[in-house]
Design an enzyme around this catalytic site. Structure first.
Site, mmCIF file in Angstrom:
data_model
loop_
_atom_site.group_PDB
_atom_site.id
_atom_site.type_symbol
_atom_site.label_atom_id
_atom_site.label_comp_id
_atom_site.label_asym_id
_atom_site.label_seq_id
_atom_site.Cartn_x
_atom_site.Cartn_y
_atom_site.Cartn_z
ATOM 1 N N CYS A 113 7.471 10.650 -0.892
ATOM 2 C CA CYS A 113 8.017 9.399 -1.430
ATOM 3 C C CYS A 113 7.394 9.069 -2.787
ATOM 4 O O CYS A 113 8.001 8.404 -3.606
ATOM 5 C CB CYS A 113 7.891 8.245 -0.457
ATOM 6 S SG CYS A 113 6.296 8.020 0.301
ATOM 7 N N VAL A 117 9.609 7.877 -5.822
ATOM 8 C CA VAL A 117 9.472 6.549 -6.441
ATOM 9 C C VAL A 117 9.296 6.677 -7.956
ATOM 10 O O VAL A 117 9.875 5.903 -8.729
ATOM 11 C CB VAL A 117 8.304 5.759 -5.811
ATOM 12 C CG1 VAL A 117 8.020 4.486 -6.590
ATOM 13 C CG2 VAL A 117 8.620 5.413 -4.358
#
Lengths: 469, 483
Positions: A113, A117
C-alpha cells in the site's frame, strides 16, 4: 451482570451489529498475499513486492505457517526516503539483486500500500530498470497493482493472475487457432491437493489442461535432502499459450472475475465460473461443463468414484441431518460449503464472509432459498468473527467450519471447529487433503462426521457411551 | 574449519551478488578471531564496534528476514499488553498477518479483559486513503468503549498509509482520550520508518514513555520492587521468569509487556530496579527511567542453568543479605532438577554444532543454554541488531564463529551447506528451507509452538526440544534406501 456474561447476550449482539467503523477479527487479508500465492504457481517465478519489506516478511511467514513449507519471495525494501522520492531507485537495484542472486525465469511483481499511496508506476519503473541493465530484456516481469485498501487477498490473486497471463502471452494470441487445452483456475484455494485432484479427473477424461496457477509442488515439495527454491508450477510457455485455449473454467468466480472476463472478451474463449464446487452435485456440474466445453465424455471410472462418494454420503447422512452449521471464509468457499452441507441434509445457519459483497449476499440467499435445508440460513457480507461470535452465543449451532482463526469463537460457543480454508496453523497436513471432487467430498464427510462423534464420545455420560455410533 | 578457510569461503559466496550488493554484504559478516600476539586471548575483531555493520538498510531485492517498524511496535512491544485494545490502523493486512502469531500468552478472558488474541483493524478503504480517516478513527474509539468496556486503553498502531496521507492521529487521540476518559495512544510506527523492526521498538518505547509511564501511583512501594522488562511471555516465558524473581523475595510490580497490563506498567517508575531480558527492544525505556527517576537497570539471562545462576546472583547482589541468601537457596533448590536434565540430555547433544539466526536478545542469550548441553555455537547473527548487540556478542562466542547481520536466505543456505551444523535455530521463514535440506531445525522466535524456554521451568523443555530435533528418528529416513 458481569462483562463475560453480557457479551453473550442479545443486547450485546445488537450493539455489536450496530458498529460501523471498527473491524474485529476479519476473515480477509490484503491483496499482495493473494498475489504472492498466485505467483508461486508458476515455474521459476520469484514473487517480488514493490514496497516495504515488512509486508513480504508477513506474507512469507503466513504462507510458511499454513503449509509448513518454505516460501521464497523478495521485496525492494522501500524506506522513508522512498516515501519522499518514490521507489524507482529501490526497484532498479532490487531487480538487479533479485535477478543476479535468485536467477528467476519470471518475476511476478505486486505492490504494497505504501507504493500505491505514493503512486509508483510499476510499468515505467520496470522499463527504467531494464534500461539501466538491472535485468535482461528477455526476463518477463509481470506487474500487478495490488493496493491493500481495495478488495482482499482474492482480488490480489485475480490481479496477479491477469498480469502474468498478459505478460507471458504478449504477441502469442493466434486468433481462433485453439491449442485444444482447457484452462483451469483454482483460485485462492488453501487445499492445494484439489489441484492434483482436478488434474487427475481431467486426465481420466482425456482433457489436456493448463492450471493457472498450479502451486501443488510449490507447497508440497518432497523432503529429499536438497532444497530447490523453485519447485514445480505451470510452465511459462503453457501459461503464455493459455490465451489460445478452447476455454477457461474457474473454480472460484470471485477470486478470478477479471481474469476470466479477459479470457472471454479478449481471447474469445468459452468461459465458465464455479463457486468452489464442493459436494457431489456441484462437482457433477463441473465435470459436465468440462465435457460440454471439450466434447469429451465422462468415463465410467469417474462414475464409479462418484458412486463411492455417494455411498459415503448416504452412510453418513444421519450425522448431518438437521445439524446446524456456521461457517466463515472467502465468498466462493462459502457458496461451495453451504451447498455441500445442504446436499447432506445439514442446515447452514450463519454464513460470514468479510470479503463477501452485496452480490455475494444475493447469490447466497438464492442458494439457501433453493433448498428446504437453507431456510434457517443468513449470509453476512462484510461481517467479521466478532459478529460471528455474537451469533454463535445467541443463536447456537452444532458446528463451526472455517480456518484456525475460528477456534476462539468455537471455544466460547462450546462447539467443534472443522478446519478448512486459510490459514490452518494449529493442525497438520490438512492442505494435503482435497476438499473438491468425489474424494474431497469423502474427506469432508469424514472430518465433519467424526468431529461430531468425537465430541459425543468426549462429552457423553457413561450410560450413553456406546460402541455403536 | 580454520578461520582463514571460513573467511575465504564467505568471500566466495558473496561473489554471487552484484558489486554494490557484495561490498555491502561483506561488511555485515565477520569471523571471530583470536589475535595471535596476545597469546591466545580473545581479541575483538579489528574494531570492536565497526567489525560488523548493523542497523542499516537491507539491500533491495534479496530475502531479508527483517520486518518493519509496525511489527516492532504492535507485534513486539504493544501487542502483548493484555488489558488494552491495540488497533492496527490502516488497511487490513498488517493486523491480519500479526494476529496471534507471536504466542504472547496472557491471562484473562478474551474479549472481556484480555485483547491479545485479536485483530482490531480500521480496515482502510480507498475513500479513507483519499479523504483521510480521522472521523473513522474517532468512531472506532467510541465503538471500542461501548463493546469492550473493560479495556483500559487504546493504542493506535499506524500502518504505512497513515503517515503518507497525513492523518493527524495525535489530534484524534487527544479528542477521544478526553471524550472517552480512556488513554488513547497514537503510535507512529509506519512500516517504512527505519530499517527493520528495531525503530518500531524505539517508537513504541517512546509512546509508552509519553502516555503510560508515571501515570499511576504505587500505593505501597517497597525495597524489593522490580519490573521485568523485555519478556514477551512467549509460550509462558515471563511466568517462568517471574517465578524465580518472586522466589528470590522480590516483588514484580509490572511485566513489560508479556502478560502485561497498562494498569501496572504505569507504576513502573516507582520500582527500585529494572530487570531487562530483551535489551534490544526495551533498553530505551530503561534508560529513560534511569535518567528521569534514577532507577537503575540491569540485563539478565534466564536461558540455561549456568546463566540463570549467574543472573540470580547478579540480581541478588543489588539487594540485601536476605535476598542474597534466598538466591543461594533458590539455586540449591533447582540444581538437582537441572543436573537431572543435563544427565539425561548432555550425552545425546554433546559436541553438536548449532547455527543461530534470530532477533532481539536470543542470538547471544541462548548460547549459554546450548553450551550447558555441550553444544557448540558455530554461527550466530541478528535480524535487527545494533553495534551494542554485537559488542555484547563477540565475547560470548568462540574463535572461528561466524557472525552475520541481516543475513540473506542465500547466504544462510550457503553457510549451512558448508559449515554443516547439527541444528539450525532460526525462524519460520527459514525452517522449512533447512528441513528440506535434511537439517534439524528449531524455531527460536516462537519456540516452535513449545516453551517456555526461560527460567528453571523452561530449561527442561528447551533441552528436550533440542534433543528431539537433533535426534529425531525421521532424519534417518532422508535418503531413500534404493537411492
Amino acid at each position: 451482570m458481569n462483562t463475560a456474561e453480557w457479551i453473550n447476550t442479545v443486547e450485546y449482539k445488537e450493539l455489536n451489529f450496530a458498529r460501523k467503523a471498527l473491524v474485529v477479527n476479519p476473515t480477509k487479508a490484503c491483496q499482495p498475499l493473494g498475489a504472492f500465492f498466485c505467483a508461486s504457481g508458476f515455474e521459476g517465478t520469484l514473487p517480488y513486492e514493490h514496497g516495504s519489506q515488512g509486508c513480504t516478511a508477513y506474507f512469507r511467514n503466513n504462507l510458511a505457517r499454513h503449509y509448513r513449507e518454505p516460501f521464497p519471495a523478495v521485496s525492494d525494501s522501500m524506506t522513508e526516503d522512498a516515501a519522499v522520492f518514490g521507489g524507482r531507485a529501490n526497484m532498479i537495484e532490487g531487480l538487479k539483486n533479485a535477478n543476479d542472486l535468485y536467477k528467476p525465469k519470471m518475476i511476478a511483481m505486486c505492490t504494497s500500500c505504501m507504493a500505491e499511496v505514493i503512486g509508483d508506476d510499476l510499468k515505467a519503473f520496470i522499463s527504467n530498470a531494464r534500461d539501466a541493465g538491472s535485468i535482461p530484456a528477455s526476463l518477463p516481469v509481470a506487474p500487478a497493482h495490488t493496493p491493500s485498501f481495495i478488495g482482499s487477498h482474492i482480488t490480489g490473486y485475480d490481479n496477479m493472475l491477469l498480469a502474468i497471463v498478459k505478460t507471458l502471452s504478449e504477441g502469442k494470441y493466434k486468433d481462433g487457432d485453439r491449442n485444444g487445452k482447457l484452462n483451469v483456475i483454482p483460485g485462492f484455494d488453501a487445499h492445494i491437493e484439489n489441484i492434483r485432484e482436478v488434474k487427475r479427473y481431467m486426465s481420466m477424461m482425456g482433457v489436456p489442461v493448463t492450471v493457472l496457477a498450479d502451486n501443488t509442488e510449490t507447497f508440497d515439495s518432497p523432503l529429499s535432502g536438497h532444497y530447490e527454491m523453485y519447485h514445480g508450477g505451470t510452465t511459462l510457455a503453457e501459461a503464455g499459450d493459455s490465451v489460445n485455449a478452447i476455454g477457461t473454467i474457474s473454480m472460484q468466480a470471485y477470486a478470478s472475475a477479471k481474469t476470466v472476463k479477459e479470457f472471454g472478451a479478449e481471447y474469445g474463449q468459452k468461459t465458465a465460473e464455479f463457486n468452489y464446487p464442493m459436494g457431489i452435485a456441484a462437482f457433477d456440474s463441473f465435470l459436465m461443463k468440462v465435457s460440454e466445453m471439450t466434447g469429451m465424455p465422462i468415463p465410467a471410472s469417474i462414475t464409479d468414484e462418484r458412486g463411492r462418494a455417494l455411498d459415503a454420503a448416504t452412510d453418513a447422512h444421519q450425522y448431518f441431518h438437521g445439524k446446524r452449521f456456521s461457517m466463515f471464509g472467502d465468498p466462493d468457499v462459502m457458496l461451495g460449503l453451504a451447498r455441500f452441507i445442504m446436499e447432506m441434509g445439514g442446515e447452514p445457519v450463519h454464513i460470514v464472509s468479510t470479503n463477501g459483497t452485496k452480490k455475494w449476499e444475493r447469490e447466497m440467499q438464492a442458494l439457501l432459498a433453493s433448498s428446504p435445508y437453507g431456510s434457517s440460513g443468513t449470509a453476512y457480507p462484510g461481517k467479521d468473527l466478532w459478529h460471528l461470535r455474537s451469533l454463535l452465543v445467541t443463536e447456537p449451532v452444532d458446528m463451526l467450519i472455517g480456518d484456525s482463526h475460528g477456534k476462539y469463537a468455537a471455544k466460547d460457543a462450546g462447539i467443534p471447529l472443522v478446519r478448512i480454508g486459510f490459514p490452518i496453523t494449529d493442525r497438520v497436513n490438512l492442505h494435503r487433503y482435497a476438499t473438491l471432487g468425489y474424494k474431497g467430498t469423502m474427506n469432508l464427510i469424514t472430518w465433519i462426521t467424526n468431529a461430531f462423534l468425537d465430541e459425543l464420545d468426549r462429552t457423553c455420560d457413561d450410560a450413553h457411551f456406546e460402541l455403536l455410533r | 574449519m580454520k578461520t582463514t578457510e571460513v573467511k575465504g569461503f564467505i568471500d566466495e559466496l558473496l561473489k554471487a551478488y552484484p558489486d554494490k550488493a557484495r561490498k555491502n554484504r561483506a561488511s555485515h559478516i565477520a569471523v571471530k578471531e583470536t589475535a595471535p600476539e596476545t597469546g591466545g586471548e580473545t581479541a575483538e575483531p579489528s574494531c570492536s564496534t565497526c567489525a560488523i555493520k548493523s542497523n542499516v538498510k537491507s539491500i533491495p531485492g534479496v530475502m531479508t528476514a527483517r520486518g518493519c517498524a509496525y511489527a516492532g511496535s504492535k507485534g513486539v512491544v504493544w501487542g502483548p499488553i493484555r488489558d488494552m485494545v491495540h488497533l492496527s490502523h490502516g488497511p487490513v493486512g498488517c493486523g491480519y498477518y500479526s494476529w496471534s502469531t507471536r504466542r504472547n500468552l496472557a491471562q484473562g478472558k478474551p474479549g472481556v479483559d484480555n485483547f491479545v488474541p485479536f485483530q482490531f483493524t480500521s480496515d482502510y478503504q480507498e475513500k479513507d486513503i483519499v479523504y483521510g480517516g480521522a472521523q473513522k478513527l474517532e468512531d472506532i474509539c467510541r465503538e471500542i468503549k461501548v463493546l469492550f468496556p473493560e479495556a483500559k486503553g487504546i493504542s493506535v498502531q499506524s500502518e504505512c498509509p497513515i503517515g503518507l496521507i497525513g492523518d493527524d492521529i495525535e489530534a484524534s487521540a487527544r479528542l477521544m482520550q478526553k471524550e472517552l476518559a480512556l488513554p488513547v495512544i497514537p503510535v507512529r510506527c509506519e512500516g517504512f520508518r527505519g530499517v527493520s523492526q528495531s525503530l518500531g521498538h524505539h517508537i513504541a518505547n517512546d509512546a509508552v514513555r509519553d502516555h503510560v509511564l508515571g501515570k499511576g501511583k504505587l500505593p505501597d512501594p517497597g525495597p524489593y520492587d522490580v519490573a521485568i522488562i523485555g519478556d514477551y511471555n512467549i509460550g509462558g516465558d515471563a511466568w517462568a521468569s517471574r517465578k524465580i524473581i518472586e522466589e528470590l523475595g522480590l516483588r514484580v510490580v509490572a511485566m513489560w509487556s508479556g502478560d502485561g497490563q497498562i494498569e501496572t506498567m504505569k507504576l513502573t517508575h516507582m520500582v527500585k530496579l529494572n530487570l531487562i531480558h530483551c535489551y534490544r527492544s526495551m533498553n530505551y525505556i530503561a534508560r529513560h527511567m534511569e535518567e528521569e527517576y534514577n532507577i537503575p537497570w540491569m540485563e539478565y539471562n534466564f536461558f540455561g542453568p549456568t546463566k540463570i545462576e549467574a543472573s540470580i546472583r547478579a540480581i541478588a547482589a543489588r539487594f540485601d543479605k536476605t535476598i542474597q541468601d534466598n538466591a543461594e537457596k533458590v539455586i540449591a533448590k533447582y540444581r538437582p532438577a537441572m543436573d537431572a536434565v543435563l544427565a539425561k540430555y548432555k550425552s545425546r547433544l554433546d559436541g553438536r554444532k548449532v547455527m543461530l539466526y534470530v532477533g532481539g536478545l536470543r542470538p547471544r542469550h541462548v548460547i549459554g543454554a546450548y553450551e550447558d548441553l555441550g553444544m557448540d555455537i558455530i554461527g550466530t547473527g541478528y535480524e535487527f541488531g545494533h553495534a551494542d548487540d554485537y559488542q555484547r556478542t563477540f565475547p560470548q562466542v568462540k574463535e572461528g564463529t561466524v557472525i552475520y547481520d541481516d543475513v540473506t536466505e542465500y547466504e544462510m543456505e550457503e553457510m549451512v551447506k558448508k559449515l554443516r551444523p547439527d541444528l539450525v535455530a532460526s525462524g519460520i521463514k527459514e525452517k522449512y528451507v533447512f528441513q528440506k535440506m535434511g537439517f534439524p531445525f528449531r524455531q527460536m522466535h516462537s519456540w516452535d509452538y513449545s516453551g517456555p524456554y526461560h527460567g528453571y521451568d523452561g530449561f527442561p523443555i528447551f533441552a528436550r526440544d533440542m534433543d528431539m530435533a537433533v535426534n529425531s528418528p525421521t532424519w534417518k529416513l532422508v535418503k531413500a534406501p534404493w537411492a
